[in-house]
Design an enzyme around this catalytic site. Structure first.
Site, PDB file in Angstrom:
ATOM      1  CG  ASN A 123      -5.977   9.170   2.513  1.00  0.00           C
ATOM      2  OD1 ASN A 123      -6.188  10.346   2.820  1.00  0.00           O
ATOM      3  ND2 ASN A 123      -4.951   8.493   2.971  1.00  0.00           N
ATOM      4  CB  ILE A 132      -8.205   3.139   9.859  1.00  0.00           C
ATOM      5  CG1 ILE A 132      -7.758   4.100   8.752  1.00  0.00           C
ATOM      6  CG2 ILE A 132      -8.720   3.915  11.070  1.00  0.00           C
ATOM      7  CD1 ILE A 132      -8.885   4.981   8.211  1.00  0.00           C
ATOM      8  N   GLY A 143       0.826  -1.196   0.000  1.00  0.00           N
ATOM      9  CA  GLY A 143       0.000   0.000   0.000  1.00  0.00           C
ATOM     10  C   GLY A 143       0.862   1.248   0.000  1.00  0.00           C
ATOM     11  N   GLY A 164      -6.489   0.778  -3.783  1.00  0.00           N
ATOM     12  CA  GLY A 164      -6.401  -0.559  -4.383  1.00  0.00           C
ATOM     13  C   GLY A 164      -6.432  -1.670  -3.364  1.00  0.00           C
ATOM     14  CB  SER A 214       4.997   6.589   6.679  1.00  0.00           C
ATOM     15  OG  SER A 214       4.911   7.916   6.196  1.00  0.00           O
ATOM     16  CB  VAL A 215       2.646   1.967   7.872  1.00  0.00           C
ATOM     17  CG1 VAL A 215       2.681   0.559   8.447  1.00  0.00           C
ATOM     18  CG2 VAL A 215       2.351   2.977   8.973  1.00  0.00           C
ATOM     19  CD  GLU A 221      -2.840   0.687  -5.595  1.00  0.00           C
ATOM     20  OE1 GLU A 221      -4.000   0.299  -5.576  1.00  0.00           O
ATOM     21  OE2 GLU A 221      -2.385   1.521  -4.774  1.00  0.00           O
TER      22      GLU A 221
END
Lengths: 503, 503
Positions: B379, B359, B264, B383, B267-268, B289
């Protein structure tokens, strides 16, 4: 019998169901054929239960299947308490009770996923595959009966195979199967299927001779389907849906013969298909899981030109008629493994119209297909997720109320989410149809409440939504009241608010 | 300039951004190139906002993109209030505010779905496609810049096309794109891709000359990525994940070079990829992506042999370095349309390892990726759903707590569900990893609470779960308390119960 067991080497392998059942040990994992009461292994599982009862020793096995089983196999196994873990689907009241009281573990899996997980070695390995067949060919290939389900993958990955050769099931089933099994991921070619009627595999399941440990001769037919006739509400659902499809054709968004149709299992789904009987649509095709009564009615009426599925599940009368007249259906049917009927690659490529049933939907379009009041398992997600995610049109149908109006199928917040707002295009109830494509959540809420909710719950839904709007957000909610309808039903026996009930 | 604009017929089409912006009328739908701040149309949208401000008349357009835009385009458009409907993804604080206060409609779509919906004609048709390019070839083909996104489908289906020819972006990008667009559903061949590095399309977007209405010359680089360096917790997440993958290889469930990796955005996710730098794994491939900083670090370190994506989004320093040294990456990169990077057919066939951020996740494994406290859009799903549903391993990562411990990322019931329990294989926090494959919900709950929850919330989660067990069910819940943690946070500023806070 020898016209059914044409590989003469197999003669020595014939055993009784009792002997075959004696091989299964505590702690093993068994893979049973069977998809929605069709083509299930019947004799060995029941013999196993008898044996365990006699032995009266602690005994448990994991049971993998295609989908639900008939012939009381799930009920009897659950009652005997011999199932440690069951997957990927079931639909039996006794088993359901065990699952819900926590005495049996159930893994509620997408029906296209089980084969991949087995191939990956991500679950307990299968010791015995027990699969029903109508014939074993000259070269030892297994011809499945009325379903393929996961049988091909069970046979491929099991240590041993037991075949239940059903002599009562019509031999004419031979020739309607197309067995195609993808390679492991990363070493796989594209699945070549581009047409509903396309053959790409073998006529049966190819199996290593040495892996077959026993053949049990049986003569019990499948349990008949328990679906009920269409009623006024399901006929209205079908009418709304067909009117919508008509408009899609008119707008040029669908060809005149629509797109391959998929329909969920059960009375509502069958009734929706039934609706096509009186429609103008012809040359329809079906690419679905279970072929129910309505598919055969549509074949008879010349409405459907071809139907591909992974099982044939019929009511008693229909079963007899189809069996006796199978010749007229043979060229218009194919049964495939459930990994192929439910494969995202094929569903997306063909652009299916997917019609599945919901237990409840919320005002933003999230759908619950599995857990009543958030917790009580009904049957499982089945293939609905495979289809809804990848189809051209993802349609969910439900009556707007249940329990005589004490339950609204449209709620503020789905008490369990199996299909997210991102995956639901259309919701249909007998009240009307909500086309959610390209809509933001606030637009969806208004449409679902107006078009789909029952009038007796509409004001109550609006009141929730309006309070939620004061909190703001993309999908406005009043979290402390989100499940208040379900809580009220559990406590008071109705989702209706008191003031509303007085009106 | 003529080495960038090699089709000399195009000379007459060069216009200013202001002139191009003047063509866009109230009520139109525009399709903008751009995927996660990369390769976005920059000049015309900003000129449009300026024009509308000057005109001071009611004006609104629908804005379709690949994903989020950089260069403040989303912010400026949202601030000017000219966006009626936006899809399929955004990540801008100003726009987010408008979405959450209900003044702007946002359709939160799977990133692989937008192209299908446009092809089906199921959403408002696109009037203008506005796409960034680094070159236009001799025969008029558009060479995209640092992203492909939905540009190919926008160009195919728009009535008119405006090209922003970016002269500042390195011309060396030409050659790294592979544009493949499926036919309409039902008339489509299998997508031939079976290897991450496989080319199957054209080097750019083929477009009808007459459809190009204008070419705007620009020279503004992409906005740099805002990701932050890995910290102790994200490094621990990476370590847990890599230890898990090591065990999978040892058990024979994954090859030594794993499977194509997807990660994804943010930062993580970047930190997790960073973790591979110090691992023993080599010859890795990426099918993702967004190609973020860590992918280039891994290419430099010889850990990754090939990376396929649909955009390149880098921090400022990395962007400069990669741009100046592009020759060494050219043969190891491909950029594809997002319909192909995120296509279920390819994701399932290649058997991706999909790593996405959550989240929050609940005790049964349902994941919220989009709406804070059930309602406030961050956000969008992006994907993550395309990958999670169809991957070989669907992994979600999150820190176990947020807001200094006032928020637990493991909750009783996810306040919004983007990924259902059926689609989540692995959850990882800095506390540990829960492998949920083949587990029933009650087994999952114990594992998630023990392995993933922060110790400060573990007892509170257990207490909820134990109370839920007294109610029974497949996924036991206390519905009236299911969202009590979120409600407490909204009211008291913490999810911690008072008694627990005293300890």
């Amino acid at each position: 019998m020898w016209e059914r067991l044409r590989d003469k080497r197999m003669a020595d392998k014939i055993v009784t169901a009792e002997e075959a059942a004696s091989w299964i040990e505590d702690g093993m994992t068994i893979g049973l054929s069977g998809f929605t009461r069709a083509g299930d292994a019947k004799a060995v599982p029941l013999a196993l239960v008898e044996r365990v009862k006699k032995e009266n020793k602690p005994f448990g096995v994991n049971v993998y299947t295609g989908a639900s089983l008939g012939s009381d196999v799930d009920a009897v196994m659950a009652e005997a308490g011999i199932v440690k873990k069951r997957l990927p689907f079931q639909a039996d009241p006794v088993m359901r009770k065990k699952i819900n009281d926590g005495s049996m573990a159930f893994v509620d899996q997408h029906l296209s996923h089980t084969a991949e997980l087995i191939r990956q070695g991500a679950m307990d390995a299968i010791d015995y595959a027990i699969v029903e067949a109508v014939a074993i060919t000259e070269d030892g290939m297994i011809i499945p009966a009325t379903s393929v389900g996961n049988s091909n993958i069970f046979v491929d990955y099991a240590k041993h195979v037991i075949i239940e050769l059903n002599l009562a099931q019509t031999a004419e089933l031979e020739g309607i199967h197309d067995i195609y099994t993808p390679e492991v991921q990363g070493e796989r070619e594209p699945i070549p299927l581009t047409r509903v009627d396309q053959r790409m595999g073998t006529a049966g399941i190819v199996v290593d001779f040495d892996k077959i440990k026993g053949i049990v001769l049986t003569s019990q037919l499948d349990s008949p389907s328990t679906i009920v006739e269409p009623d006024a509400e399901t006929a209205e659902i079908a009418a709304h849906l067909i009117a919508f499809l008509r408009e899609e054709v008119k707008a040029g968004r669908l060809p005149e013969n629509l797109a391959p149709l998929q329909s969920g299992v059960g009375s509502v789904a069958n009734a929706v298909f039934n609706g096509f009987l009186d429609s103008e649509f012809t040359d329809l095709t079906v690419y679905s899981e279970v072929l129910q009564d309505a598919v055969f009615d549509l074949l008879d009426a010349g409405k459907i030109s071809f139907a591909s599925g992974c099982s044939i599940t019929l009511t008693a009368d229909k079963m007899q008629y189809v069996s006796e007249n199978f010749a007229k259906y043979r060229d218009k049917l194919l049964l495939r493994p459930q990994e192929i009927t439910n494969h995202p690659e094929i569903i997306r490529r063909l652009g299916l119209i997917a019609i599945n049933t919901a237990i409840e939907a919320d005002i933003y379009g999230n759908v619950n297909s599995t857990n009543v009041l958030g917790s009580k398992m009904m049957n499982g997600i089945g293939g609905s997720g495979d289809f809804a995610r990848n189809a051209r049109l993802s349609i969910f149908v439900t009556k707007s109320i249940a329990k005589g109006g004490k339950v609204s199928s449209i709620v503020p917040f789905s008490s369990h989410v199996d299909h997210t707002e991102h995956d639901v295009d259309i919701i249909v109830t007998e009240q009307g149809l909500a086309d959610l494509r390209g809509l933001a959540p606030r637009e969806r809420a208004l449409k679902i409440i107006e078009n789909c909710a029952h009038p007796m719950y509409r004001e109550q839904l609006k009141a929730y939504y309006e309070e939620a709007l004061t909190r703001g957000g993309h999908t406005p909610h009043v979290l402390e009241k989100a499940f208040s309808w379900h809580v009220r039903y559990a406590q008071e026996g109705t989702m209706l608010e008191k003031k509303a009930a007085v009106v």
